[in-house]
Design a protein around this motif. Structure first.
Motif, PDB file in Angstrom:
ATOM      1  N   SER A   1      10.634   4.630   0.434  1.00 49.20           N
ATOM      2  CA  SER A   1       9.755   5.327   1.285  1.00 49.20           C
ATOM      3  C   SER A   1       9.572   6.896   1.309  1.00 49.20           C
ATOM      4  O   SER A   1       8.158   7.961   1.183  1.00 49.20           O
ATOM      5  CB  SER A   1       9.864   4.633   3.083  1.00 49.20           C
ATOM      6  OG  SER A   1      10.922   5.650   3.301  1.00 49.20           O
TER       7      SER A   1
ATOM      8  N   TRP B   1       5.801  -2.812   5.193  1.00 54.94           N
ATOM      9  CA  TRP B   1       7.375  -1.712   5.219  1.00 54.94           C
ATOM     10  C   TRP B   1       7.030  -0.645   6.820  1.00 54.94           C
ATOM     11  O   TRP B   1       7.285  -0.090   7.407  1.00 54.94           O
ATOM     12  CB  TRP B   1       8.620  -1.701   4.847  1.00 54.94           C
ATOM     13  CG  TRP B   1       8.064  -1.341   3.443  1.00 54.94           C
ATOM     14  CD1 TRP B   1       7.207  -1.797   1.951  1.00 54.94           C
ATOM     15  CD2 TRP B   1       7.626   0.521   2.998  1.00 54.94           C
ATOM     16  NE1 TRP B   1       6.774  -0.723   1.235  1.00 54.94           N
ATOM     17  CE2 TRP B   1       6.918   0.635   2.117  1.00 54.94           C
ATOM     18  CE3 TRP B   1       7.941   1.458   3.712  1.00 54.94           C
ATOM     19  CZ2 TRP B   1       7.199   1.621   1.224  1.00 54.94           C
ATOM     20  CZ3 TRP B   1       7.924   3.119   3.033  1.00 54.94           C
ATOM     21  CH2 TRP B   1       7.597   2.923   2.060  1.00 54.94           C
TER      22      TRP B   1
ATOM     23  N   SER C   1       4.631  -9.273  -2.518  1.00 57.02           N
ATOM     24  CA  SER C   1       4.098  -8.241  -3.233  1.00 57.02           C
ATOM     25  C   SER C   1       4.125  -6.916  -2.259  1.00 57.02           C
ATOM     26  O   SER C   1       4.065  -6.276  -1.925  1.00 57.02           O
ATOM     27  CB  SER C   1       2.500  -8.258  -3.558  1.00 57.02           C
ATOM     28  OG  SER C   1       1.827  -8.868  -2.876  1.00 57.02           O
TER      29      SER C   1
ATOM     30  N   ILE D   1       6.195  -6.460   0.139  1.00 52.48           N
ATOM     31  CA  ILE D   1       7.902  -5.763  -0.554  1.00 52.48           C
ATOM     32  C   ILE D   1       7.321  -4.560  -1.304  1.00 52.48           C
ATOM     33  O   ILE D   1       8.062  -3.998  -1.023  1.00 52.48           O
ATOM     34  CB  ILE D   1       9.420  -7.158  -0.762  1.00 52.48           C
ATOM     35  CG1 ILE D   1       8.922  -7.403  -0.516  1.00 52.48           C
ATOM     36  CG2 ILE D   1      10.432  -5.606  -1.446  1.00 52.48           C
ATOM     37  CD1 ILE D   1      10.004  -9.055  -0.427  1.00 52.48           C
ATOM     38  N   TYR D   2       6.990  -4.258  -2.066  1.00 56.61           N
ATOM     39  CA  TYR D   2       6.919  -3.561  -3.797  1.00 56.61           C
ATOM     40  C   TYR D   2       5.287  -2.804  -3.548  1.00 56.61           C
ATOM     41  O   TYR D   2       5.283  -1.476  -4.236  1.00 56.61           O
ATOM     42  CB  TYR D   2       7.491  -4.416  -5.045  1.00 56.61           C
ATOM     43  CG  TYR D   2       6.309  -5.156  -5.372  1.00 56.61           C
ATOM     44  CD1 TYR D   2       5.944  -5.167  -6.338  1.00 56.61           C
ATOM     45  CD2 TYR D   2       6.865  -6.533  -5.381  1.00 56.61           C
ATOM     46  CE1 TYR D   2       4.548  -6.561  -6.441  1.00 56.61           C
ATOM     47  CE2 TYR D   2       6.384  -7.458  -5.672  1.00 56.61           C
ATOM     48  CZ  TYR D   2       5.409  -7.118  -6.118  1.00 56.61           C
ATOM     49  OH  TYR D   2       4.885  -8.411  -7.098  1.00 56.61           O
ATOM     50  N   LYS D   3       4.102  -3.406  -3.163  1.00 54.62           N
ATOM     51  CA  LYS D   3       3.485  -3.085  -3.044  1.00 54.62           C
ATOM     52  C   LYS D   3       3.146  -1.003  -3.337  1.00 54.62           C
ATOM     53  O   LYS D   3       1.892  -0.661  -3.057  1.00 54.62           O
ATOM     54  CB  LYS D   3       1.978  -3.987  -3.710  1.00 54.62           C
ATOM     55  CG  LYS D   3       1.981  -3.906  -1.863  1.00 54.62           C
ATOM     56  CD  LYS D   3       0.857  -5.102  -1.817  1.00 54.62           C
ATOM     57  CE  LYS D   3       0.736  -5.252  -0.261  1.00 54.62           C
ATOM     58  NZ  LYS D   3      -0.922  -6.371  -0.322  1.00 54.62           N
ATOM     59  N   HIS D   4       3.552  -0.751  -2.145  1.00 54.50           N
ATOM     60  CA  HIS D   4       3.535   0.054  -1.276  1.00 54.50           C
ATOM     61  C   HIS D   4       4.445   1.193  -1.752  1.00 54.50           C
ATOM     62  O   HIS D   4       4.556   2.235  -1.060  1.00 54.50           O
ATOM     63  CB  HIS D   4       3.080  -0.153  -0.010  1.00 54.50           C
ATOM     64  CG  HIS D   4       2.135  -1.006   0.724  1.00 54.50           C
ATOM     65  ND1 HIS D   4       0.911  -0.712   0.797  1.00 54.50           N
ATOM     66  CD2 HIS D   4       2.457  -2.304   1.440  1.00 54.50           C
ATOM     67  CE1 HIS D   4       0.315  -1.303   1.293  1.00 54.50           C
ATOM     68  NE2 HIS D   4       1.037  -2.282   1.478  1.00 54.50           N
ATOM     69  N   GLY D   5       5.053   0.859  -2.828  1.00 59.50           N
ATOM     70  CA  GLY D   5       6.370   1.761  -2.836  1.00 59.50           C
ATOM     71  C   GLY D   5       7.973   0.841  -2.860  1.00 59.50           C
ATOM     72  O   GLY D   5       7.815   0.761  -1.779  1.00 59.50           O
ATOM     73  N   PHE D   6       8.836   1.112  -3.963  1.00 62.66           N
ATOM     74  CA  PHE D   6      10.101   0.763  -3.271  1.00 62.66           C
ATOM     75  C   PHE D   6      10.943   1.684  -2.350  1.00 62.66           C
ATOM     76  O   PHE D   6      11.436   1.474  -1.403  1.00 62.66           O
ATOM     77  CB  PHE D   6      10.787   1.018  -4.682  1.00 62.66           C
ATOM     78  CG  PHE D   6      11.835  -0.400  -4.563  1.00 62.66           C
ATOM     79  CD1 PHE D   6      12.176  -1.701  -3.828  1.00 62.66           C
ATOM     80  CD2 PHE D   6      13.373   0.356  -4.593  1.00 62.66           C
ATOM     81  CE1 PHE D   6      13.122  -2.589  -3.708  1.00 62.66           C
ATOM     82  CE2 PHE D   6      14.809  -0.597  -3.887  1.00 62.66           C
ATOM     83  CZ  PHE D   6      14.149  -2.156  -4.294  1.00 62.66           C
TER      84      PHE D   6
ATOM     85  N   SER E   1       7.652  -9.360   4.311  1.00 55.31           N
ATOM     86  CA  SER E   1       6.726  -9.952   2.924  1.00 55.31           C
ATOM     87  C   SER E   1       5.836 -10.711   4.076  1.00 55.31           C
ATOM     88  O   SER E   1       4.304 -10.265   3.812  1.00 55.31           O
ATOM     89  CB  SER E   1       7.589 -11.149   2.577  1.00 55.31           C
ATOM     90  OG  SER E   1       8.425 -10.958   2.142  1.00 55.31           O
TER      91      SER E   1
ATOM     92  N   PRO F   1      11.464  -0.627   1.032  1.00 58.60           N
ATOM     93  CA  PRO F   1      12.288  -2.088   0.606  1.00 58.60           C
ATOM     94  C   PRO F   1      13.317  -1.934  -0.110  1.00 58.60           C
ATOM     95  O   PRO F   1      14.499  -2.672  -0.360  1.00 58.60           O
ATOM     96  CB  PRO F   1      11.817  -2.456  -1.014  1.00 58.60           C
ATOM     97  CG  PRO F   1       9.959  -2.105  -0.585  1.00 58.60           C
ATOM     98  CD  PRO F   1      10.616  -0.599   0.238  1.00 58.60           C
ATOM     99  N   SER F   2      13.718  -0.205  -1.009  1.00 58.86           N
ATOM    100  CA  SER F   2      15.250  -0.224  -1.108  1.00 58.86           C
ATOM    101  C   SER F   2      16.303  -0.342  -0.089  1.00 58.86           C
ATOM    102  O   SER F   2      17.398  -0.003  -0.408  1.00 58.86           O
ATOM    103  CB  SER F   2      15.448   1.782  -1.384  1.00 58.86           C
ATOM    104  OG  SER F   2      14.880   2.020  -0.203  1.00 58.86           O
TER     105      SER F   2
END
Length: 452
Positions: free
Chosen positions: A193, A258, A184, A186-191, A254, A41-42
């Motif tokens: 990679s 990702w 969620s 977008i960010y729940k697996h980390g921002f 979303s 997501p970054s």
């Protein structure tokens, strides 16, 4: 006798949509899967940073073009403020950049056509695409503008549709094979990679997404009212970036986490396939195909104009100065298009079109950054020589030459990142060969000019 002058046939709506079309290219549609996979997501932050810096860059270029409408392109700008050699380097390097970018776009077209017709070899599709676009460019600048207008409309409508449908899916928590659509994801697996390293490495592919943003600077010589139209087109850049890049990718991540996005496939096609409409993926495939064709079309246009301008300054063979009955530099169009046949050859030698795309975008990005740096240096010199003109200018770069220095440092950082990354380093290694050729070419033209 053929006319030796370009015609001012591009209206406001043409330039507006050329600007949009230039910023929405294959790098977004085909490269998004790779950049999301690389940095997670970054990537949204990456696009915001690059978008802001390139908007500032375009403001600087716009200030110069509005201040002096005698400049036909930014090669004229660098020649005026940095000397004839800088103009020579800018023009020829930009020409080569678009030849290489055209190869990437033609490769993308072949990849998208294979979605429907896997039995057709990629090289055949690439060859047909080049011939078709060459024919269209030979007709008139107005037709080019009209084609780009509708190409861009297709892209804009599609991305807006994607965002609207995506928002509906998120609001109603649409169930997919990956779970429920939600912000969620977008960010729940980390921002990030791959931590800060992956984030920094994403800048190369993301930067390529914006290749063509400077195309407004090539249309200056064929724009009906540059003092009004150019600022208007440049000022629309921030909104385009927020909607078309940040908005679209946020919606995609979303709905498809990702971590589930395949770097070799277009997430745009994947998302519309999830909706359940049988032909939705086919429609999106058509749209991204037109996006690639549009970007290649813009490249052929800009290349022919660069050769025309260089020839006018006796820095290219005089034959490129000739125009046909429609007022377009036809020799430049034919030669630039012919070089794109190399893409067909690469697709024949390397069946993996994604690999071809990665190789050519790397070298292209290096060359575009060099051109952008030269334009930025020209702006700094312009501001240094004309501080009062900058103060009085109605349209200008906020911060003037100081912002110019910041932009220059940013481009140097991108350049350094390309060198650090092992996959993109090859582009840096090949570049010196081009500049040796340029120096030899310049010395030859300088000698010929003195004799004349």
């Amino acid at each position: 006798m053929a006319k030796q002058q370009l015609q001012r046939e591009l209206s406001s709506r043409h330039v507006q949509l050329i600007a949009i079309g230039g910023a929405i290219g294959t790098g977004l549609f085909l490269g998004a899967g790779q950049t999301i996979h690389l940095t997670g997501p970054s990537i949204l932050l990456t696009y915001i940073i690059i978008g802001f810096m390139l908007f500032m860059f375009m403001r600087g270029l716009g200030e110069i073009l509005v201040a002096n409408t005698g400049f036909k392109s930014f090669a004229d700008v660098t020649a005026h403020y940095l000397g004839p050699f800088a103009g020579f380097v800018t023009g020829w390097t930009y020409w080569l950049s678009w030849v290489i970018t055209g190869m990437a776009e033609v490769t993308a077209v072949a990849k998208y056509v294979s979605y429907w017709f896997p039995e057709i070899p990629n090289w055949v599709t690439a060859l047909f695409c080049v011939l078709f676009l060459m024919f269209l460019n030979l007709l008139s600048a107005k037709l080019f503008g009209e084609l780009e207008f509708w190409f861009a409309i297709i892209k804009v409508v599609t991305i807006i549709a994607l965002i609207v449908i995506g928002i509906v899916m998120i609001v109603f928590a649409f169930k997919t094979p990956f779970g429920h659509a939600s912000l969620s994801n977008i960010y729940k697996h980390g921002f990030f990679s791959d931590g800060l390293n992956g984030f920094m490495m994403s800048f190369q592919m993301a930067t390529f997404s914006f290749v063509g943003i400077e195309l407004i600077g090539v249309t200056a010589g064929e724009t009906k009212d540059p003092k009004t139209i150019i600022p208007k087109a440049i000022n629309s850049v921030p909104l385009r970036i927020l909607v078309f890049y940040v908005g679209a990718l946020a919606v995609i991540m979303s709905i498809i986490p990702w971590t589930q996005i395949n770097p070799d496939d277009s997430p745009f096609v994947k998302l519309f396939a999830l909706i359940g409409i049988p032909f939705a993926a086919g429609i999106i495939n058509f749209v991204v195909l037109t996006a690639a064709a549009s970007s290649c079309n813009s490249g052929i246009f800009s290349n022919s104009r660069m050769l025309f301008g260089l020839s006018k300054k006796e820095q290219a063979p005089p034959i490129f100065e000739s125009t046909n009955k429609n007022g377009v530099p036809h020799i430049g169009i034919i030669v630039s298009s012919a070089l794109l046949f190399i893409a067909a050859f690469l697709n024949y030698v390397i069946p993996n079109s994604t690999l071809v795309f990665t190789y050519v975008t790397t070298l292209s990005t290096v060359l575009f950054i060099i051109v952008w740096m030269l334009i930025t240096l020209a702006y700094i010199k312009y501001h240094h020589d004309n501080p009062e003109s900058h103060k009085k200018a109605k349209y200008k770069l906020p911060g003037g030459k100081y912002m110019g220095y910041i932009i220059l440092v940013f481009f140097l950082v991108i350049f350094a990142l390309l060198f650090v990354n092992q996959e993109t380093r090859i582009g840096i290694y090949i570049t010196p060969i081009w500049f040796i050729i340029l120096i030899l070419m310049y010395l030859r033209y300088k000698k010929v000019t003195k004799q004349n």
